[in-house]
Design a protein around this motif. Structure first.
Motif, short mmCIF file in Angstrom:
data_model
loop_
_atom_site.label_atom_id
_atom_site.label_comp_id
_atom_site.label_asym_id
_atom_site.label_seq_id
_atom_site.Cartn_x
_atom_site.Cartn_y
_atom_site.Cartn_z
N ILE A 41 0.87 -1.18 0.00
CA ILE A 41 0.00 0.00 0.00
C ILE A 41 0.90 1.23 0.00
N ALA A 42 0.60 2.20 -0.88
CA ALA A 42 1.50 3.35 -1.04
C ALA A 42 1.43 4.30 0.16
N SER A 43 0.22 4.64 0.59
CA SER A 43 0.09 5.58 1.71
C SER A 43 -1.31 5.48 2.30
N GLN A 44 -1.45 6.03 3.51
CA GLN A 44 -2.76 6.12 4.15
C GLN A 44 -3.23 7.56 4.01
N ILE A 45 -4.44 7.75 3.49
CA ILE A 45 -4.93 9.11 3.23
C ILE A 45 -5.39 9.77 4.52
N ILE A 46 -6.26 9.07 5.27
CA ILE A 46 -6.80 9.59 6.53
C ILE A 46 -6.62 8.52 7.59
N THR A 47 -6.17 8.92 8.77
CA THR A 47 -5.91 7.93 9.82
C THR A 47 -7.21 7.36 10.40
N THR A 48 -8.31 8.12 10.32
CA THR A 48 -9.60 7.64 10.85
C THR A 48 -10.28 6.76 9.80
N PRO A 49 -10.59 5.49 10.12
CA PRO A 49 -11.27 4.64 9.14
C PRO A 49 -12.74 5.03 8.98
N LEU A 50 -13.33 4.65 7.87
CA LEU A 50 -14.76 4.89 7.65
C LEU A 50 -15.58 4.06 8.64
N ARG A 79 -15.05 13.56 -4.55
CA ARG A 79 -13.96 13.67 -5.52
C ARG A 79 -12.76 14.37 -4.90
N GLY A 80 -11.59 13.99 -5.38
CA GLY A 80 -10.37 14.64 -4.92
C GLY A 80 -10.06 14.39 -3.45
N ILE A 81 -10.43 13.20 -2.97
CA ILE A 81 -10.26 12.93 -1.53
C ILE A 81 -8.79 12.84 -1.14
N ALA A 82 -7.92 12.53 -2.10
CA ALA A 82 -6.49 12.41 -1.78
C ALA A 82 -5.77 13.75 -1.81
N LYS A 83 -6.48 14.83 -2.23
CA LYS A 83 -5.83 16.13 -2.31
C LYS A 83 -5.68 16.75 -0.92
N LYS A 84 -4.61 17.52 -0.75
CA LYS A 84 -4.43 18.28 0.47
C LYS A 84 -5.25 19.57 0.36
N ARG A 85 -6.06 19.86 1.37
CA ARG A 85 -6.94 21.03 1.32
C ARG A 85 -6.52 22.06 2.37
N ARG A 86 -6.65 23.32 2.00
CA ARG A 86 -6.51 24.38 3.00
C ARG A 86 -7.83 24.49 3.75
N PRO A 87 -7.79 24.79 5.04
CA PRO A 87 -9.04 24.92 5.80
C PRO A 87 -9.92 26.02 5.20
N LEU A 88 -11.21 25.71 5.01
CA LEU A 88 -12.15 26.70 4.51
C LEU A 88 -12.86 27.34 5.69
N LYS A 89 -13.01 28.66 5.62
CA LYS A 89 -13.75 29.36 6.67
C LYS A 89 -15.22 29.40 6.31
N ARG A 90 -16.04 28.90 7.21
CA ARG A 90 -17.48 28.94 6.97
C ARG A 90 -18.04 30.27 7.46
N ALA A 91 -18.93 30.85 6.67
CA ALA A 91 -19.56 32.10 7.08
C ALA A 91 -20.45 31.85 8.30
N PRO A 92 -20.35 32.72 9.32
CA PRO A 92 -21.21 32.50 10.49
C PRO A 92 -22.68 32.62 10.13
N LEU A 93 -23.50 31.79 10.76
CA LEU A 93 -24.92 31.79 10.48
C LEU A 93 -25.60 32.93 11.22
N GLU A 94 -26.51 33.61 10.51
CA GLU A 94 -27.29 34.66 11.15
C GLU A 94 -28.54 34.01 11.73
N LEU A 95 -28.53 33.83 13.04
CA LEU A 95 -29.63 33.13 13.69
C LEU A 95 -30.58 34.12 14.35
#
Length: 295
Positions: A41-50, A79-95
């Motif tokens: 196996i080449a590499s492990q993508i995520i340490t947490t299993p499904l 799609r693109g699960i093996a890609k490295k992602r930068r953290p996305l900022k979620r817009a705060p919800l107007e409650l």
């Protein structure tokens, strides 16, 4: 069959060499060393299993719909699960939570009482338009979260409007949304959030939201369950109603199919198997005006 120096659990996401390519794979089971040569196996993508219920459901889909497992996993994984992602900022919800407590009529209360003692299986919520099915969903989800379990709410893509989302956001903080208008990165972030979450969550989305990897699901709600968009028209040609029942069985959860016009096939199954059919025959607000209909 591959080998690895790491101790990998079933459900682990990995990359593996296939010919000259490196592809994403899912560890399905452990096995003893075979007589032939195996690649590493080449590499492990995520340490947490499904979660195990999701991998079991994927294997059931491949068998039941006579589809190659690779096609099933392409449907389940973003799609693109093996890609490295930068953290996305979620817009705060107007409650705006200055709302009065929902007052349930006798039919809604009876449905909630029955659902509070629900055993794993499918329940039909047959309610006329305006009978307050959404209020029943929200109250039941609150009770499910209090018991430490997550909830999935499936809606037809066309019904995934800001109005419906706003209705749920009045009552729940950390909603995970999944829909076709999200970018590949946003979908990946939502998927990863579901996998890593240690607290019960509410997921809202179309049929694909069924495959977000939540750990402990208590209820799957399918609103407007008669809609044809709950069937996929390309391989694997699955019905979200069938897959939801299998996923719920593996989680020990129950399914609620809500509709003003339940499918004849589902109504027949419920009646013949003596599954509960919860009726909401009256409008939640008696003062609500009924539209004029001309045929």
């Amino acid at each position: 069959t591959y080998h690895s120096e790491l101790s990998l659990e079933p459900g682990a996401l990995v990359t593996v060499p296939v010919g000259q390519l490196i592809l994403v794979g899912v560890v399905i089971a452990r096995t003893t060393k075979p007589s032939y040569e195996t690649k590493p196996i080449a590499s492990q993508i995520i340490t947490t299993p499904l979660p195990a219920p999701l991998t079991k459901t994927a294997q059931w889909m491949a068998r039941y719909y006579a589809t190659h497992p690779a096609l099933v996993w392409q449907t389940i994984l973003p799609r693109g699960i093996a890609k490295k992602r930068r953290p996305l900022k979620r817009a705060p919800l107007e409650l705006n939570r200055e709302r009065t407590t929902i007052v349930f009529n006798k039919h809604q209360q009876r449905a909630l009482d029955e659902l509070s003692h629900a055993t794993p299986g499918t329940y039909l919520l047959h309610g006329i338009t305006g009978s307050g099915k959404t209020a029943v969903y929200i109250e039941h989800i609150k009770r499910t979260l209090e018991s430490g379990k997550s909830a999935i709410v499936l809606v037809p893509e066309i019904a995934l409007t800001s109005q419906l989302i706003a209705e749920f956001q009045q009552h729940f903080d950390d909603i995970i949304l999944a829909h076709s208008r999200q970018t590949e990165a946003e979908r990946h972030v939502a998927w990863n959030e579901a996998l890593m979450s240690e607290t019960p969550r509410v997921v809202i989305g179309p049929r694909s939201a069924l495959f977000l990897p939540l750990r402990n699901i208590g209820v799957i709600i399918i609103d407007e369950a008669h809609e044809p968009s709950f069937k996929q028209d390309q391989s694997p040609r699955y019905s979200a109603l069938r897959v939801a029942s299998v996923l719920a069985r593996h989680h020990g959860a129950h399914v609620i199919q809500g509709s003003a016009t339940p499918l004849v096939s589902e109504y027949y199954l419920a009646a013949s198997q003596r599954r509960p059919i919860l009726e909401l025959p009256e409008k939640a607000k008696p003062s609500a005006t009924t539209p004029d209909v001309t045929v």
